[in-house]
Scaffold this motif. Structure first.
Motif, short mmCIF file in Angstrom:
data_model
loop_
_atom_site.label_atom_id
_atom_site.label_comp_id
_atom_site.label_asym_id
_atom_site.label_seq_id
_atom_site.Cartn_x
_atom_site.Cartn_y
_atom_site.Cartn_z
N SER A 33 7.01 1.34 -8.22
CA SER A 33 5.75 1.20 -7.48
C SER A 33 5.84 1.91 -6.14
CB SER A 33 5.42 -0.29 -7.26
OG SER A 33 5.21 -0.94 -8.49
N GLY A 34 6.98 1.79 -5.48
CA GLY A 34 7.19 2.48 -4.21
C GLY A 34 7.18 3.99 -4.37
N LEU A 35 7.72 4.47 -5.50
CA LEU A 35 7.71 5.91 -5.76
C LEU A 35 6.30 6.44 -6.01
CD1 LEU A 35 10.85 6.44 -8.01
CD2 LEU A 35 10.54 7.09 -5.62
N MET A 36 5.40 5.57 -6.44
CA MET A 36 4.00 5.97 -6.61
C MET A 36 3.23 5.83 -5.30
SD MET A 36 2.88 4.52 -10.35
CE MET A 36 2.95 2.83 -9.83
N TYR A 37 3.58 4.86 -4.48
CA TYR A 37 2.82 4.55 -3.27
C TYR A 37 3.16 5.48 -2.10
CZ TYR A 37 1.10 1.74 0.65
OH TYR A 37 0.46 1.31 1.78
N TRP A 38 4.45 5.57 -1.75
CA TRP A 38 4.82 6.27 -0.52
C TRP A 38 4.57 7.77 -0.53
CZ3 TRP A 38 4.68 4.01 3.81
CH2 TRP A 38 4.93 2.66 3.91
N PRO A 39 4.82 8.48 -1.62
CA PRO A 39 4.46 9.91 -1.59
C PRO A 39 2.96 10.13 -1.38
CG PRO A 39 6.02 9.52 -3.34
CD PRO A 39 5.61 8.17 -2.81
N VAL A 41 0.95 8.08 0.25
CA VAL A 41 0.70 7.75 1.66
C VAL A 41 1.06 8.93 2.56
CG1 VAL A 41 1.53 6.32 3.58
CG2 VAL A 41 0.91 5.25 1.41
N GLN A 42 2.23 9.52 2.34
CA GLN A 42 2.65 10.62 3.20
C GLN A 42 1.83 11.89 2.96
OE1 GLN A 42 4.38 10.27 5.81
NE2 GLN A 42 4.95 8.16 5.34
N LEU A 43 1.43 12.12 1.73
CA LEU A 43 0.57 13.27 1.44
C LEU A 43 -0.75 13.15 2.20
CD1 LEU A 43 0.05 15.84 -0.29
CD2 LEU A 43 -1.07 14.32 -1.92
N THR A 44 -1.38 11.99 2.13
CA THR A 44 -2.64 11.80 2.86
C THR A 44 -2.40 11.80 4.36
OG1 THR A 44 -2.49 9.40 2.62
CG2 THR A 44 -3.79 10.58 0.98
N VAL A 49 -5.05 12.87 7.81
CA VAL A 49 -5.11 12.03 9.01
C VAL A 49 -4.85 12.88 10.25
CG1 VAL A 49 -4.09 10.02 10.16
CG2 VAL A 49 -4.34 10.04 7.67
N PRO A 50 -5.71 12.77 11.26
CA PRO A 50 -5.47 13.51 12.52
C PRO A 50 -4.15 13.07 13.17
CG PRO A 50 -7.69 12.59 12.49
CD PRO A 50 -6.97 12.03 11.30
N ALA A 56 -0.55 5.02 13.50
CA ALA A 56 -1.32 3.83 13.13
C ALA A 56 -1.54 3.76 11.61
CB ALA A 56 -2.66 3.82 13.86
N TYR A 57 -1.83 4.90 11.02
CA TYR A 57 -2.04 4.94 9.57
C TYR A 57 -0.78 4.54 8.81
CZ TYR A 57 -2.85 6.91 4.92
OH TYR A 57 -2.95 7.08 3.56
N THR A 58 0.36 5.09 9.22
CA THR A 58 1.62 4.75 8.56
C THR A 58 1.96 3.28 8.79
OG1 THR A 58 2.36 7.02 8.92
CG2 THR A 58 4.04 5.42 8.32
N GLY A 59 1.67 2.76 9.97
CA GLY A 59 1.89 1.34 10.24
C GLY A 59 1.04 0.46 9.35
N LEU A 60 -0.22 0.83 9.17
CA LEU A 60 -1.11 0.07 8.29
C LEU A 60 -0.60 0.12 6.85
CD1 LEU A 60 -3.76 -1.46 7.68
CD2 LEU A 60 -4.83 0.77 7.38
N CYS A 61 -0.19 1.29 6.40
CA CYS A 61 0.33 1.42 5.03
C CYS A 61 1.63 0.65 4.86
CB CYS A 61 0.54 2.90 4.69
SG CYS A 61 -1.01 3.80 4.58
#
Length: 99
Positions: A33-39, A41-44, A49-50, A56-61
């Motif tokens: 699940s982490g291998l599906m989620y974190w890439p 998150v980092q791609l977006t 993300v500005p 803040a975005y990474t903290g929320l994720c």
């Protein structure tokens, strides 16, 4: 590695007989699940993300991921599918009975 230690530590604190049982049952599902989620998150994060909102975005994720881990420890099996099943169950129980 950190997830393994958290699962083992929680099992010790909860006084479980087999402290490695949760690790055996949930680790690989949680890892996948982490291998599906974190890439994603980092791609977006780096493409959409500005710069001034990235922390803040990474903290929320990270907060959402920690919430998922807590849910998985209590009642899930380490998969995202289990979260959606829980939401459906709650949604069905919130509806008034039909006559």
């Amino acid at each position: 590695m950190q997830t393994k230690q958290k699962i083992k530590g929680m099992s010790v604190l909860q006084g479980k007989d087999d402290i490695f049982l949760d690790l055996k049952q949930k680790f690989w599902n949680t890892y996948k699940s982490g291998l599906m989620y974190w890439p994603f998150v980092q791609l977006t994060n780096f493409s959409l993300v500005p710069v001034h909102w990235r922390t803040a975005y990474t903290g929320l994720c990270g907060f959402l991921w920690a919430t998922f881990l807590c849910f998985s420890q209590q009642s899930g099996d380490g998969t995202v599918k289990s979260v959606f099943i829980l939401f459906r169950r709650k949604e069905a129980s919130d509806r008034p009975p039909e006559e």
